[in-house]
Design a protein around this motif. Structure first.
Motif, short mmCIF file in Angstrom:
data_model
loop_
_atom_site.label_atom_id
_atom_site.label_comp_id
_atom_site.label_asym_id
_atom_site.label_seq_id
_atom_site.Cartn_x
_atom_site.Cartn_y
_atom_site.Cartn_z
N ALA A 181 -5.92 15.61 7.59
CA ALA A 181 -6.81 15.78 6.44
C ALA A 181 -6.92 14.48 5.65
O ALA A 181 -8.00 14.10 5.17
CB ALA A 181 -6.33 16.91 5.56
N TYR A 182 -5.79 13.79 5.48
CA TYR A 182 -5.80 12.50 4.79
C TYR A 182 -6.64 11.48 5.56
O TYR A 182 -7.43 10.73 4.97
CB TYR A 182 -4.37 11.99 4.61
CG TYR A 182 -4.28 10.54 4.20
CD1 TYR A 182 -4.70 10.13 2.94
CD2 TYR A 182 -3.80 9.57 5.08
CE1 TYR A 182 -4.62 8.80 2.55
CE2 TYR A 182 -3.71 8.25 4.71
CZ TYR A 182 -4.13 7.86 3.44
OH TYR A 182 -4.06 6.54 3.07
N PRO B 193 -2.29 9.56 -0.41
CA PRO B 193 -1.72 8.94 0.78
C PRO B 193 -0.68 9.83 1.44
O PRO B 193 0.23 10.33 0.76
CB PRO B 193 -1.13 7.64 0.24
CG PRO B 193 -1.99 7.31 -0.94
CD PRO B 193 -2.33 8.63 -1.56
N THR B 194 -0.82 10.03 2.74
CA THR B 194 0.01 10.99 3.48
C THR B 194 0.36 10.41 4.85
O THR B 194 -0.52 9.88 5.54
CB THR B 194 -0.74 12.32 3.68
OG1 THR B 194 -1.30 12.76 2.44
CG2 THR B 194 0.19 13.39 4.23
N VAL B 195 1.62 10.50 5.24
CA VAL B 195 2.06 9.99 6.55
C VAL B 195 2.94 11.03 7.23
O VAL B 195 3.46 11.94 6.59
CB VAL B 195 2.83 8.66 6.42
CG1 VAL B 195 1.97 7.60 5.73
CG2 VAL B 195 4.14 8.86 5.68
N CYS C 167 4.95 13.33 4.56
CA CYS C 167 5.36 12.68 3.31
C CYS C 167 4.11 12.25 2.57
O CYS C 167 3.28 11.53 3.12
CB CYS C 167 6.26 11.49 3.61
SG CYS C 167 7.02 10.76 2.14
N GLN C 168 3.98 12.68 1.33
CA GLN C 168 2.75 12.46 0.56
C GLN C 168 3.09 11.94 -0.84
O GLN C 168 4.05 12.42 -1.47
CB GLN C 168 1.97 13.76 0.45
CG GLN C 168 0.62 13.64 -0.24
CD GLN C 168 -0.12 14.98 -0.19
OE1 GLN C 168 0.13 15.87 -0.99
NE2 GLN C 168 -1.04 15.11 0.77
N LEU C 169 2.31 10.99 -1.30
CA LEU C 169 2.52 10.44 -2.64
C LEU C 169 2.41 11.53 -3.69
O LEU C 169 1.48 12.35 -3.66
CB LEU C 169 1.49 9.34 -2.91
CG LEU C 169 1.71 8.50 -4.17
CD1 LEU C 169 2.94 7.61 -4.02
CD2 LEU C 169 0.47 7.64 -4.45
N PRO D 287 0.84 -1.21 0.00
CA PRO D 287 0.00 0.00 0.00
C PRO D 287 0.86 1.25 0.00
O PRO D 287 1.92 1.30 0.66
CB PRO D 287 -0.79 -0.13 1.31
CG PRO D 287 -0.79 -1.59 1.61
CD PRO D 287 0.53 -2.11 1.12
N PRO D 288 0.46 2.29 -0.73
CA PRO D 288 1.28 3.50 -0.80
C PRO D 288 1.61 4.10 0.56
O PRO D 288 2.74 4.55 0.78
CB PRO D 288 0.41 4.45 -1.64
CG PRO D 288 -0.43 3.55 -2.48
CD PRO D 288 -0.71 2.35 -1.63
N ALA D 289 0.64 4.11 1.48
CA ALA D 289 0.92 4.70 2.80
C ALA D 289 2.01 3.92 3.53
O ALA D 289 2.84 4.51 4.24
CB ALA D 289 -0.36 4.73 3.63
#
Length: 311
Positions: free
Chosen positions: A93-94, A107-109, A120-122, A30-32
């Motif tokens: 927000a994500y 996706p944002t972490v 960090c965001q895709l 998964p991207p996250a």
């Protein structure tokens, strides 16, 4: 100390466009998770941004993807938001976007990186405007835009006083030589959902440049650092539905969201790591107000309702 001084320019190069992750890689990881676990390598800096925005690659276990990294150290202080909290608000927000099921925020972490903790965001590749679309965002002079979403056709300037089929009016804008034109946005379900999301998270800066039409008809929105304030801060270009009844499917999403925001829930616990208790209470109150009124919010008239610059 200003943001550019906090982020050393060494080893930064102009951003290089990278291919998106392969279909197989995206399916396996998964991207996250890739964003959270992968090694960040800075490739360049987005210099037009008001805060430090670094273009990176993230790699983990044979998977890679382009991403954006916004270190807390590069945030410029704001008078109405506590210092060092913008990255957490982007992640919050994500989390809300995912809770709605609309998937409007990439996706944002929150993680450590080369310059300390940050968001960090895709990276989202923007789909080019369809052949024949105006590259400057202008619709036909008679105000009758096609309403199709793609690249430049999310926003437009039109002549006259009516937006035309497929468009919603925002307000008048100066276009030079004493002339004005009507600024409009597309009448599209994805933008309408985003208008609701912005009302929920209390977005103080929804500009046209934050809207990213992507492949497959997806629409993403970015730059959510000035959100979740306990005071009403809503400033947006997406006022076209102001005062109109919320669709039934949106009301159902809001009811589910209200349940998820209850004390003891997983979403509430996650948000407690990112924003304050007072901001969570204000978030619940905004959702409750939307459900009680059943309508899109309207500008309060107490401050400018549209961000500047609008794009």
């Amino acid at each position: 100390m200003s943001a550019p001084e906090r982020i050393p320019p060494r080893s930064l190069t102009p951003p290089t466009r990278l291919p998106p992750p392969s279909t197989e890689a995206s399916r396996l990881l998964p991207p996250a998770e890739l964003l959270a676990l992968g090694e960040l390598t800075v490739r360049g800096q987005v210099r037009e941004a008001s805060n430090a925005v670094l273009y990176c690659t993230v790699e983990y276990d044979g998977h890679s993807a382009p991403c954006v990294y916004k270190p807390v150290a590069g945030e410029r202080p704001l008078w109405d938001f506590p210092d060092g909290t913008l990255a957490q608000r982007e992640v919050a927000a994500y989390e809300i976007s995912e809770a709605t099921g609309w998937g409007l925020v990439p996706p944002t972490v929150l993680r450590d990186g080369p310059y300390g903790q940050g968001m960090c965001q895709l990276w989202i590749e923007v789909e080019a405007a369809p052949d024949g679309a105006d590259g400057d965002g202008s619709a036909d002079g008679d105000g009758e835009g096609s309403g199709e979403i793609g690249g430049a056709e999310l926003l437009a300037l039109v002549e006259g006083d009516e937006p035309g089929p497929g468009w919603k009016a925002i307000g008048y804008a100066e276009v030079g030589e004493g002339r004005t034109a009507l600024l409009v946005h597309a009448d599209d379900v994805r933008l309408r959902r985003l208008a609701v999301l912005d009302a929920v998270i209390n977005n103080g800066d929804r500009k046209g440049g934050h809207l990213l039409p992507a492949a497959g008809g997806r629409l993403y929105a970015i730059d959510h650092g000035v959100t979740f304030n306990a005071d009403d801060k809503l400033r947006t270009l997406l006022w076209g539905w102001a005062g109109e009844p919320l669709p039934d499917d949106v009301l159902e999403v809001l009811r589910r969201l209200a349940d998820q925001l209850a004390d003891g829930g997983a979403l509430c616990a996650r948000l407690a790591e990112l924003i304050t208790g007072a901001e969570i209470e204000a978030l619940r109150a905004r959702v409750a107000t939307l459900l009680r009124t059943g309508k899109h919010p309207e500008p309060s008239g107490q401050w400018p309702a549209i961000p500047w610059p609008p794009v």
